[in-house]
Design a protein around this motif. Structure first.
Motif, PDB file in Angstrom:
ATOM      1  N   MET A 153       0.816  -1.181   0.000  1.00 22.97           N
ATOM      2  CA  MET A 153       0.000   0.000   0.000  1.00 22.97           C
ATOM      3  C   MET A 153       0.873   1.263   0.000  1.00 22.97           C
ATOM      4  SD  MET A 153      -3.176  -1.068   0.146  1.00 22.97           S
ATOM      5  CE  MET A 153      -3.866  -2.672   0.335  1.00 22.97           C
ATOM      6  N   ALA A 154       1.978   1.203   0.717  1.00 24.20           N
ATOM      7  CA  ALA A 154       2.853   2.376   0.795  1.00 24.20           C
ATOM      8  C   ALA A 154       3.435   2.732  -0.573  1.00 24.20           C
ATOM      9  CB  ALA A 154       3.971   2.126   1.801  1.00 24.20           C
ATOM     10  N   THR A 155       3.766   1.718  -1.356  1.00 29.81           N
ATOM     11  CA  THR A 155       4.322   1.979  -2.684  1.00 29.81           C
ATOM     12  C   THR A 155       3.286   2.633  -3.582  1.00 29.81           C
ATOM     13  OG1 THR A 155       5.826   0.109  -2.453  1.00 29.81           O
ATOM     14  CG2 THR A 155       5.418   0.908  -4.690  1.00 29.81           C
ATOM     15  N   TRP A 156       2.057   2.132  -3.528  1.00 32.31           N
ATOM     16  CA  TRP A 156       0.992   2.736  -4.326  1.00 32.31           C
ATOM     17  C   TRP A 156       0.729   4.173  -3.883  1.00 32.31           C
ATOM     18  CZ3 TRP A 156      -2.018  -2.390  -3.921  1.00 32.31           C
ATOM     19  CH2 TRP A 156      -1.778  -3.164  -5.053  1.00 32.31           C
ATOM     20  N   ARG A 157       0.769   4.413  -2.583  1.00 25.62           N
ATOM     21  CA  ARG A 157       0.554   5.778  -2.082  1.00 25.62           C
ATOM     22  C   ARG A 157       1.651   6.709  -2.606  1.00 25.62           C
ATOM     23  NH1 ARG A 157      -3.017   7.704   0.640  1.00 25.62           N
ATOM     24  NH2 ARG A 157      -3.654   5.832   1.732  1.00 25.62           N
ATOM     25  N   SER A 158       2.892   6.240  -2.593  1.00 24.81           N
ATOM     26  CA  SER A 158       3.999   7.051  -3.115  1.00 24.81           C
ATOM     27  C   SER A 158       3.815   7.340  -4.601  1.00 24.81           C
ATOM     28  CB  SER A 158       5.334   6.336  -2.903  1.00 24.81           C
ATOM     29  OG  SER A 158       5.621   6.223  -1.542  1.00 24.81           O
ATOM     30  N   PHE A 159       3.388   6.315  -5.351  1.00 21.27           N
ATOM     31  CA  PHE A 159       3.140   6.514  -6.772  1.00 21.27           C
ATOM     32  C   PHE A 159       2.076   7.585  -6.985  1.00 21.27           C
ATOM     33  CE2 PHE A 159       0.228   5.428 -10.289  1.00 21.27           C
ATOM     34  CZ  PHE A 159       1.052   5.788 -11.345  1.00 21.27           C
ATOM     35  N   VAL A 183      -7.459  -1.781 -10.638  1.00 16.09           N
ATOM     36  CA  VAL A 183      -7.880  -3.179 -10.817  1.00 16.09           C
ATOM     37  C   VAL A 183      -7.252  -4.067  -9.753  1.00 16.09           C
ATOM     38  CG1 VAL A 183      -7.709  -5.165 -12.367  1.00 16.09           C
ATOM     39  CG2 VAL A 183      -8.357  -2.936 -13.272  1.00 16.09           C
ATOM     40  N   ARG A 184      -5.963  -3.902  -9.517  1.00 14.01           N
ATOM     41  CA  ARG A 184      -5.272  -4.732  -8.532  1.00 14.01           C
ATOM     42  C   ARG A 184      -5.787  -4.491  -7.109  1.00 14.01           C
ATOM     43  NH1 ARG A 184      -0.363  -7.030 -10.441  1.00 14.01           N
ATOM     44  NH2 ARG A 184       0.014  -6.408 -12.605  1.00 14.01           N
ATOM     45  N   LEU A 185      -6.178  -3.269  -6.808  1.00 14.14           N
ATOM     46  CA  LEU A 185      -6.651  -2.958  -5.459  1.00 14.14           C
ATOM     47  C   LEU A 185      -8.037  -3.530  -5.177  1.00 14.14           C
ATOM     48  CD1 LEU A 185      -5.367   0.687  -5.028  1.00 14.14           C
ATOM     49  CD2 LEU A 185      -4.722  -1.290  -3.640  1.00 14.14           C
ATOM     50  N   ARG A 186      -8.747  -3.961  -6.206  1.00 15.46           N
ATOM     51  CA  ARG A 186     -10.078  -4.553  -5.991  1.00 15.46           C
ATOM     52  C   ARG A 186     -10.018  -5.793  -5.112  1.00 15.46           C
ATOM     53  NH1 ARG A 186     -12.018  -4.294 -12.129  1.00 15.46           N
ATOM     54  NH2 ARG A 186     -12.317  -2.040 -12.248  1.00 15.46           N
ATOM     55  N   ARG A 187      -8.911  -6.500  -5.157  1.00 11.58           N
ATOM     56  CA  ARG A 187      -8.805  -7.726  -4.345  1.00 11.58           C
ATOM     57  C   ARG A 187      -8.735  -7.421  -2.850  1.00 11.58           C
ATOM     58  NH1 ARG A 187      -2.807  -9.270  -6.349  1.00 11.58           N
ATOM     59  NH2 ARG A 187      -3.726  -8.505  -8.253  1.00 11.58           N
ATOM     60  N   TYR A 188      -8.501  -6.165  -2.505  1.00 10.03           N
ATOM     61  CA  TYR A 188      -8.450  -5.748  -1.100  1.00 10.03           C
ATOM     62  C   TYR A 188      -9.709  -4.958  -0.749  1.00 10.03           C
ATOM     63  CZ  TYR A 188      -3.555  -6.885  -1.851  1.00 10.03           C
ATOM     64  OH  TYR A 188      -2.389  -7.532  -2.171  1.00 10.03           O
ATOM     65  N   ASP A 189     -10.836  -5.435  -1.227  1.00  7.83           N
ATOM     66  CA  ASP A 189     -12.099  -4.714  -1.111  1.00  7.83           C
ATOM     67  C   ASP A 189     -12.461  -4.336   0.323  1.00  7.83           C
ATOM     68  OD1 ASP A 189     -14.371  -3.544  -2.258  1.00  7.83           O
ATOM     69  OD2 ASP A 189     -15.570  -5.327  -1.774  1.00  7.83           O
ATOM     70  N   GLY A 190     -12.157  -5.169   1.291  1.00  7.14           N
ATOM     71  CA  GLY A 190     -12.522  -4.889   2.671  1.00  7.14           C
ATOM     72  C   GLY A 190     -11.519  -4.042   3.436  1.00  7.14           C
ATOM     73  N   VAL A 191     -10.468  -3.602   2.760  1.00 12.42           N
ATOM     74  CA  VAL A 191      -9.404  -2.839   3.423  1.00 12.42           C
ATOM     75  C   VAL A 191      -9.620  -1.347   3.155  1.00 12.42           C
ATOM     76  CG1 VAL A 191      -6.912  -2.472   3.576  1.00 12.42           C
ATOM     77  CG2 VAL A 191      -7.815  -4.769   3.129  1.00 12.42           C
ATOM     78  N   PRO A 192      -9.897  -0.571   4.201  1.00 10.10           N
ATOM     79  CA  PRO A 192     -10.179   0.856   4.000  1.00 10.10           C
ATOM     80  C   PRO A 192      -9.069   1.610   3.267  1.00 10.10           C
ATOM     81  CG  PRO A 192     -10.728   0.208   6.238  1.00 10.10           C
ATOM     82  CD  PRO A 192     -10.035  -0.961   5.601  1.00 10.10           C
ATOM     83  N   GLU A 193      -7.816   1.317   3.559  1.00  9.59           N
ATOM     84  CA  GLU A 193      -6.714   2.024   2.891  1.00  9.59           C
ATOM     85  C   GLU A 193      -6.726   1.749   1.385  1.00  9.59           C
ATOM     86  OE1 GLU A 193      -1.889   2.776   3.100  1.00  9.59           O
ATOM     87  OE2 GLU A 193      -2.757   1.168   4.301  1.00  9.59           O
ATOM     88  N   ALA A 194      -7.057   0.528   1.008  1.00 10.33           N
ATOM     89  CA  ALA A 194      -7.128   0.189  -0.417  1.00 10.33           C
ATOM     90  C   ALA A 194      -8.236   0.986  -1.099  1.00 10.33           C
ATOM     91  CB  ALA A 194      -7.363  -1.307  -0.600  1.00 10.33           C
TER      92      ALA A 194
END
Length: 51
Positions: free
Chosen positions: A1-7, A28-39
């Motif tokens: 998540m930190a890498t995506w945030r930096s991007f 698309v990749r973040l959809r797999r973390y549907d229940g994660v608020p940060e995602a």
């Protein structure tokens, strides 16, 4: 998540085909973390940037 945030921090304001493609891929990749608020926050931010 930190890498995506930096991007997202770096990508904000950049209008290029490669950045747009990376934003779409990320959403698309973040959809797999549907229940994660940060995602969900990252997906929303990516949508705003791609806007």
């Amino acid at each position: 998540m930190a890498t995506w945030r930096s991007f997202l921090d770096c990508a904000d304001g950049i209008r290029s085909v490669k950045v747009q493609a990376a934003l779409q891929d990320m959403r698309v990749r973040l959809r797999r973390y549907d229940g994660v608020p940060e995602a969900q926050e990252l997906r929303e931010q990516a949508t705003r940037i791609a806007g």
